[in-house]
Design a protein around this motif. Structure first.
Motif, PDB file in Angstrom:
ATOM      1  N   TYR A   7      32.609  32.332 -57.698  1.00  0.00           N
ATOM      2  CA  TYR A   7      34.052  32.167 -57.577  1.00  0.00           C
ATOM      3  C   TYR A   7      34.576  31.618 -58.898  1.00  0.00           C
ATOM      4  O   TYR A   7      33.819  31.123 -59.723  1.00  0.00           O
ATOM      5  CB  TYR A   7      34.410  31.207 -56.427  1.00  0.00           C
ATOM      6  N   THR A  15      39.578  32.324 -56.891  1.00  0.00           N
ATOM      7  CA  THR A  15      39.385  33.758 -56.678  1.00  0.00           C
ATOM      8  C   THR A  15      37.906  34.059 -56.523  1.00  0.00           C
ATOM      9  O   THR A  15      37.059  33.366 -57.071  1.00  0.00           O
ATOM     10  CB  THR A  15      39.938  34.596 -57.850  1.00  0.00           C
ATOM     11  N   SER A  16      37.621  35.091 -55.768  1.00  0.00           N
ATOM     12  CA  SER A  16      36.253  35.522 -55.549  1.00  0.00           C
ATOM     13  C   SER A  16      36.289  36.984 -55.120  1.00  0.00           C
ATOM     14  O   SER A  16      37.318  37.483 -54.680  1.00  0.00           O
ATOM     15  CB  SER A  16      35.601  34.670 -54.458  1.00  0.00           C
ATOM     16  N   ALA A  21      32.555  36.841 -50.302  1.00  0.00           N
ATOM     17  CA  ALA A  21      33.574  36.079 -51.033  1.00  0.00           C
ATOM     18  C   ALA A  21      34.169  34.954 -50.187  1.00  0.00           C
ATOM     19  O   ALA A  21      34.324  33.826 -50.650  1.00  0.00           O
ATOM     20  CB  ALA A  21      34.673  37.008 -51.527  1.00  0.00           C
ATOM     21  N   SER A  22      34.495  35.241 -48.944  1.00  0.00           N
ATOM     22  CA  SER A  22      35.113  34.210 -48.103  1.00  0.00           C
ATOM     23  C   SER A  22      34.146  33.061 -47.831  1.00  0.00           C
ATOM     24  O   SER A  22      34.551  31.902 -47.779  1.00  0.00           O
ATOM     25  CB  SER A  22      35.606  34.810 -46.792  1.00  0.00           C
ATOM     26  N   LEU A  25      33.984  30.893 -51.092  1.00  0.00           N
ATOM     27  CA  LEU A  25      35.180  30.068 -51.259  1.00  0.00           C
ATOM     28  C   LEU A  25      35.247  28.950 -50.232  1.00  0.00           C
ATOM     29  O   LEU A  25      35.642  27.835 -50.545  1.00  0.00           O
ATOM     30  CB  LEU A  25      36.442  30.933 -51.185  1.00  0.00           C
ATOM     31  N   ARG A  26      34.836  29.229 -49.010  1.00  0.00           N
ATOM     32  CA  ARG A  26      34.844  28.200 -47.968  1.00  0.00           C
ATOM     33  C   ARG A  26      33.860  27.076 -48.317  1.00  0.00           C
ATOM     34  O   ARG A  26      34.171  25.905 -48.152  1.00  0.00           O
ATOM     35  CB  ARG A  26      34.494  28.817 -46.612  1.00  0.00           C
TER      36      ARG A  26
END
Length: 50
Positions: A7, A15-16, A21-22, A25-26
Motif C-alpha cells: 500500500y 492506496t492499494s 488490497a482491502s 489496507l485494513r
C-alpha cells in the motif's frame, strides 16, 4: 515507484491495488490507529452528522 509495496500511505490518502488490497489496507489501518475501521466508524460516525 516501489513495485513491492502493499500500500502507499500519503498522509490523508491510502492506496492499494490487487486481489488482497482491502485486507492490506485494513491491516495497516488497524496497526496505525490501534482499532479496526468498523470500530472507528462506530466511534466517530455521529461527530460528523448534523
Amino acid at each position: 515507484m516501489n513495485e513491492r509495496a502493499l500500500y502507499i500511505d500519503d498522509g490523508d490518502i491510502l492506496t492499494s491495488a490487487g486481489t488482497a488490497a482491502s485486507i492490506d489496507l485494513r491491516r495497516h489501518f488497524t496497526r496505525y490507529l490501534g482499532t479496526t475501521p468498523s470500530a472507528y466508524r462506530r466511534t466517530y460516525q455521529g461527530a460528523f452528522r448534523e
